[in-house]
Design a protein around this motif. Structure first.
Motif, mmCIF file in Angstrom:
data_model
loop_
_atom_site.group_PDB
_atom_site.id
_atom_site.type_symbol
_atom_site.label_atom_id
_atom_site.label_comp_id
_atom_site.label_asym_id
_atom_site.label_seq_id
_atom_site.Cartn_x
_atom_site.Cartn_y
_atom_site.Cartn_z
ATOM 1 N N GLU A 6 46.840 77.995 43.857
ATOM 2 C CA GLU A 6 45.491 78.694 44.040
ATOM 3 C C GLU A 6 44.552 77.792 43.351
ATOM 4 O O GLU A 6 44.503 77.402 42.433
ATOM 5 C CB GLU A 6 45.835 80.262 43.522
ATOM 6 C CG GLU A 6 47.120 80.737 44.019
ATOM 7 C CD GLU A 6 46.995 82.194 43.596
ATOM 8 O OE1 GLU A 6 46.040 82.830 43.296
ATOM 9 O OE2 GLU A 6 48.157 82.843 43.170
ATOM 10 N N GLY A 8 39.874 78.352 42.914
ATOM 11 C CA GLY A 8 38.466 79.349 43.488
ATOM 12 C C GLY A 8 38.241 80.341 42.758
ATOM 13 O O GLY A 8 36.992 80.685 42.751
ATOM 14 N N ARG A 19 35.267 82.188 46.822
ATOM 15 C CA ARG A 19 36.330 82.026 47.921
ATOM 16 C C ARG A 19 37.581 81.250 47.214
ATOM 17 O O ARG A 19 37.774 80.485 46.681
ATOM 18 C CB ARG A 19 35.849 81.044 48.622
ATOM 19 C CG ARG A 19 36.639 80.809 50.091
ATOM 20 C CD ARG A 19 35.926 79.842 51.348
ATOM 21 N NE ARG A 19 36.735 79.777 52.307
ATOM 22 C CZ ARG A 19 37.255 78.386 52.511
ATOM 23 N NH1 ARG A 19 37.115 77.368 51.672
ATOM 24 N NH2 ARG A 19 37.757 78.208 53.845
ATOM 25 N N SER A 21 41.400 79.724 47.515
ATOM 26 C CA SER A 21 42.324 79.223 48.341
ATOM 27 C C SER A 21 43.805 79.430 47.910
ATOM 28 O O SER A 21 44.084 79.317 46.708
ATOM 29 C CB SER A 21 41.846 77.772 48.619
ATOM 30 O OG SER A 21 40.777 77.842 49.058
ATOM 31 N N CYS A 22 44.701 79.343 48.926
ATOM 32 C CA CYS A 22 45.996 79.286 48.506
ATOM 33 C C CYS A 22 46.913 78.522 49.480
ATOM 34 O O CYS A 22 47.159 78.612 50.775
ATOM 35 C CB CYS A 22 46.715 80.720 48.666
ATOM 36 S SG CYS A 22 48.391 80.852 48.156
ATOM 37 N N THR A 69 40.233 87.987 54.411
ATOM 38 C CA THR A 69 41.262 86.673 54.266
ATOM 39 C C THR A 69 41.618 86.152 55.605
ATOM 40 O O THR A 69 41.411 86.751 56.650
ATOM 41 C CB THR A 69 42.404 87.398 53.894
ATOM 42 O OG1 THR A 69 43.641 86.344 53.645
ATOM 43 C CG2 THR A 69 43.336 88.446 54.798
ATOM 44 N N ARG A 71 43.391 82.281 57.555
ATOM 45 C CA ARG A 71 44.452 81.310 57.119
ATOM 46 C C ARG A 71 44.259 80.148 58.240
ATOM 47 O O ARG A 71 43.924 80.503 59.518
ATOM 48 C CB ARG A 71 46.008 81.740 57.384
ATOM 49 C CG ARG A 71 46.541 82.492 58.568
ATOM 50 C CD ARG A 71 47.729 83.222 58.409
ATOM 51 N NE ARG A 71 48.909 82.366 58.402
ATOM 52 C CZ ARG A 71 49.877 82.672 57.906
ATOM 53 N NH1 ARG A 71 50.115 83.936 57.747
ATOM 54 N NH2 ARG A 71 51.175 81.853 57.807
ATOM 55 N N THR A 77 47.435 76.896 54.534
ATOM 56 C CA THR A 77 46.406 77.362 53.480
ATOM 57 C C THR A 77 45.772 78.790 53.951
ATOM 58 O O THR A 77 45.671 79.016 55.240
ATOM 59 C CB THR A 77 45.204 76.260 53.299
ATOM 60 O OG1 THR A 77 45.929 75.265 52.716
ATOM 61 C CG2 THR A 77 44.440 76.977 52.365
ATOM 62 N N TYR A 79 42.988 82.004 52.747
ATOM 63 C CA TYR A 79 41.784 82.011 51.980
ATOM 64 C C TYR A 79 41.495 83.382 51.816
ATOM 65 O O TYR A 79 41.742 84.329 52.553
ATOM 66 C CB TYR A 79 40.545 81.342 52.743
ATOM 67 C CG TYR A 79 40.588 79.889 53.048
ATOM 68 C CD1 TYR A 79 40.684 78.920 52.264
ATOM 69 C CD2 TYR A 79 41.383 79.233 54.469
ATOM 70 C CE1 TYR A 79 40.667 77.560 52.360
ATOM 71 C CE2 TYR A 79 41.385 78.089 54.823
ATOM 72 C CZ TYR A 79 41.210 77.341 53.772
ATOM 73 O OH TYR A 79 41.416 75.901 54.191
ATOM 74 N N GLN A 81 38.083 85.356 51.107
ATOM 75 C CA GLN A 81 36.578 85.176 50.861
ATOM 76 C C GLN A 81 36.228 86.760 50.088
ATOM 77 O O GLN A 81 36.178 87.573 50.828
ATOM 78 C CB GLN A 81 35.897 85.177 52.074
ATOM 79 C CG GLN A 81 34.258 85.063 52.031
ATOM 80 C CD GLN A 81 33.906 83.846 51.018
ATOM 81 O OE1 GLN A 81 34.176 82.652 51.202
ATOM 82 N NE2 GLN A 81 32.775 84.156 50.358
ATOM 83 N N CYS A 95 48.532 84.865 45.340
ATOM 84 C CA CYS A 95 48.926 84.796 46.642
ATOM 85 C C CYS A 95 50.386 84.713 46.910
ATOM 86 O O CYS A 95 51.079 84.256 45.756
ATOM 87 C CB CYS A 95 48.069 83.610 47.376
ATOM 88 S SG CYS A 95 48.769 82.147 46.829
#
Length: 121
Positions: A6, A8, A19, A21-22, A69, A71, A77, A79, A81, A95
């Motif tokens: 992860e 952000g 934002r 990210s995973c 959310t 992907r 990945t 996301y 937001q 996540c």
């Protein structure tokens, strides 16, 4: 060897945006449902959002209309937001993902390491 990483998180003022990210790494055959959770001090972990492989989403009432959310399956990945952030959004965000590994018939759930989101003026 599958790992979710992860990024952000950080410190942001109320009303601001972040934002998350995973990204999944390793011997991955397929990623199915992904999810976002958070845990604030003194509270239990709560579900924030769920995202299926096909893009169907569900959100907790507390974030509905503010968080989104998505992907990118090609990048493995997801996301999150986060807009119009409030102090009550402060938490460690995690996540997770249901992943089928190469050479295996079943799936298991993996968790990210967590990223701190702090909303404060």
């Amino acid at each position: 060897q599958v790992q979710l990483v992860e990024s952000g998180g950080g410190l942001v003022q109320p009303g601001g945006s972040l934002r998350l990210s995973c990204a999944a790494f390793g011997s991955i055959f397929r990623i199915n449902v992904m999810g976002w959770y958070r845990q604030a001090p003194g509270k239990q972990r709560e579900l924030v959002a769920i995202l299926t492989r096909g893009g169907t989403t569900n959100y907790a009432d507390s974030v509905k209309g503010r968080f989104t959310t998505s992907r990118d399956n090609a990048k493995n990945t997801a996301y999150l937001q986060m807009n119009s952030l409030k102090p009550e959004d402060t938490a460690v965000y995690y996540c997770n993902a249901a992943i089928q590994r190469v050479g295996q018939v079943g799936e298991r759930t993996y968790w990210g390491q967590g990223t701190q989101v702090t909303v404060s003026s």
